[in-house]
Design an enzyme around this catalytic site. Structure first.
Site, short mmCIF file in Angstrom:
data_model
loop_
_atom_site.label_atom_id
_atom_site.label_comp_id
_atom_site.label_asym_id
_atom_site.label_seq_id
_atom_site.Cartn_x
_atom_site.Cartn_y
_atom_site.Cartn_z
N CYS A 152 0.91 -1.11 -0.11
CA CYS A 152 0.01 0.14 -0.06
C CYS A 152 0.86 1.20 0.04
CB CYS A 152 -0.97 0.14 1.09
SG CYS A 152 -1.62 -1.37 1.43
N CYS A 187 -4.79 6.32 4.91
CA CYS A 187 -3.68 5.66 4.54
C CYS A 187 -2.36 5.61 5.29
CB CYS A 187 -3.51 5.61 2.94
SG CYS A 187 -2.68 7.33 2.61
#
Lengths: 127, 392
Positions: A33, A102
């Site tokens: 990610c 995130c």
């Protein structure tokens, strides 16, 4: 895009590095990610005597890692467990909305390191 | 004062001053509408056709009737794909495209899938070259259109379009080419390269934003996707954006004249930049094809670190570039193009895209090559992924 405070911590991150004989280590995120963070802690008398980090990630990921070491250093374990993602963002003068989820991993990393320490302590006490 | 080096021309580029000069009268002095019958209208009509002739010359079209002005590359791609799909529904419902297309092609195809069309994505090799055999195999008797990017905007790989066109035509389909990134970089001839439809954009060749064009070979069945007053021979309604179209025409003229010397100059700078980075930084690699690539494109990946922090660090030193990192996109996904050439997610995250332009010099390149090793070193020191031996 980022606040001056974020850029300051990105430029000159505090407490960057490893603690080879750490009492607790927490790793959160996933390089897939784009963010991976490891927090190292040294505990003395129930307080965070030392804390360091290593981070792969964007500007926000590095800045949040840096600020959490500042926020947590010297705190008791209980106090440190109460530091939230929101506290991290607030102390950086805010984060862009897309980064709130995130890259704002630092509080999770700190909590993981403390839990690692508590688990190790428990295991040691049982012996 | 700090040096400022702009190497993000794929994201945005200046308007050429000669283009600006050509456009200027059309805002306040020459404002006629080409559809009007009076002298203002006649003048505007002539202006429009002059600009069209310059696009015809750039792409090698046979006739002016084959060039249609649009609002830009995105609209041209939408018109080509949807316009051909809707008009040829009676022949089939299948479209073939590649894994490295621009979002305007990808999402036009996705939108058609919701309407019953089928889309096949053909893979590319590690350099980003379309797998010709897969492409050939993907085309069925239901295939009406094949859409391939002439040169990819991220990794710069140039496709063997002529060969692809032969296959597409042999199989009875139409070939659309997205040449937005390539049109002012490499010579393209639609006739020689078997192209039926081709999208280009003004603001990717030092023209203003707000203009683009679609080449449509005579006899190609296509229908409009924007309806109105019937401008552009009914294929693209809406009052013509004359200032932007004039600018695009001038930009196309300049591109045609200067492409060869400027392309050679840029390719030298590109190679100096790539070589400089890859040789001075351990665990750094070129993305895309070593020589079959756009002269302005350098895409390099640096292991163990992430692209956004590279961009921020370079920005502090006055250098502008882009990244394949999720952190620099709206979707939080790394570049589909970098994944398509076989990079792992973390490798795609650590990629930097430099797109060079007219004002870049050798000194600019050397400045970047000098600045980058320390930046990479610093970020690698912070990263938990960096192997110990790289930190020494």
């Amino acid at each position: 895009m980022y606040s001056e405070k974020v850029m300051e911590h990105f430029r000159n991150p505090h407490n960057m590095g490893e603690i080879p004989d750490a009492d607790g280590v927490g790793t959160v995120g996933n390089p897939v990610c784009g963010d991976l963070m490891t927090i190292y802690i040294k505990v003395k008398d129930n307080r965070l005597e030392d804390i360091k980090f290593k981070t792969f990630g964007c500007g926000a990921a590095i800045a949040t890692s840096s600020i959490i070491t500042e926020l947590a250093k010297g705190k008791t374990l209980e106090e440190a467990m109460k530091i939230t993602r929101g506290d991290v963002a607030d102390n950086l003068g805010g984060l862009p909305p897309i980064k709130m989820h995130c890259s704002n991993l630092a509080a999770d990393g700190l909590h993981a390191a403390i839990q690692d320490y508590l688990k190790k302590r428990e295991a040691a006490q049982k012996k | 004062m700090m040096r400022r080096v702009y190497m993000d021309h794929a994201a945005g580029m200046p308007v050429d001053p000669r283009v600006m000069e050509a456009m200027t009268p059309y805002f306040t002095q020459k404002y006629g509408n080409p559809s009007s019958l009076h002298s203002w209208g006649n003048e505007a009509r002539k202006t429009l056709e002059d600009a069209r002739a310059k696009i015809v010359a750039l792409v090698g079209a046979k006739k002016p009737e084959e060039v249609f002005f649009t609002s830009g590359g995105t609209e041209s791609n939408n018109l080509a794909i949807k316009g051909v799909a809707y008009r040829n529904k009676d022949k089939g419902n299948h479209i073939v495209t590649t894994a490295i297309e621009h979002m305007s092609v990808i999402n036009s195809c996705k939108s058609l899938m919701k309407e019953g069309f089928n889309v096949t994505n053909v893979p590319v090799d590690k350099y980003g070259v379309v797998d010709i055999q897969s492409l050939e195999n993907a085309i069925t008797d239901k295939t009406i259109l094949v859409s391939v990017i002439y040169a990819n905007n991220e990794i710069g790989t140039i496709q063997p379009i002529k060969q692809i066109g032969e296959i597409v035509h042999r199989k009875g389909a139409l070939l659309h080419v997205d040449a937005v990134a390539a049109a002012d970089q490499v010579p393209i001839n639609v006739e020689n390269e078997n192209i039926d439809l081709m999208s280009i954009s003004s603001n990717d060749m030092y023209g203003p934003r707000g203009a683009g064009a679609l080449y449509v070979k005579t006899g190609t069945r296509i229908q409009p996707i924007i309806h109105g007053g019937g401008q552009e021979r009914g294929l693209r309604s809406g009052t013509e954006n004359i200032p932007a179209i004039v600018g695009m025409g001038k930009a196309a003229e300049i591109a045609k004249t200067e492409m060869k010397p400027e392309g050679e100059r840029l390719a030298r700078l590109r190679d100096r930049l790539i070589k400089g980075m890859v040789e001075s930084i351990p665990s750094s690699f070129l993305n895309g094809h070593p020589n079959q690539r756009l002269p302005n494109n350098a895409n390099v990946r640096f292991s163990y670190i992430e692209g956004e922090s590279l961009i921020l660090s370079l920005d502090m030193l006055g250098v502008a570039c882009s990244s394949g990192s999720a952190c620099t996109s709206k979707t939080l996904e790394p570049s589909h193009v970098l994944l398509a050439i076989g990079l792992k997610h973390e490798e795609a995250h650590g990629s930097l895209l430099f797109t060079l332009g007219k004002q870049n010099t050798e000194e600019d390149v050397d400045y970047v090559v000098k600045a980058l090793p320390d930046i990479v070193k610093r970020l690698r020191a912070i990263s938990p992924l960096t192997p110990k031996e790289l930190l020494l």
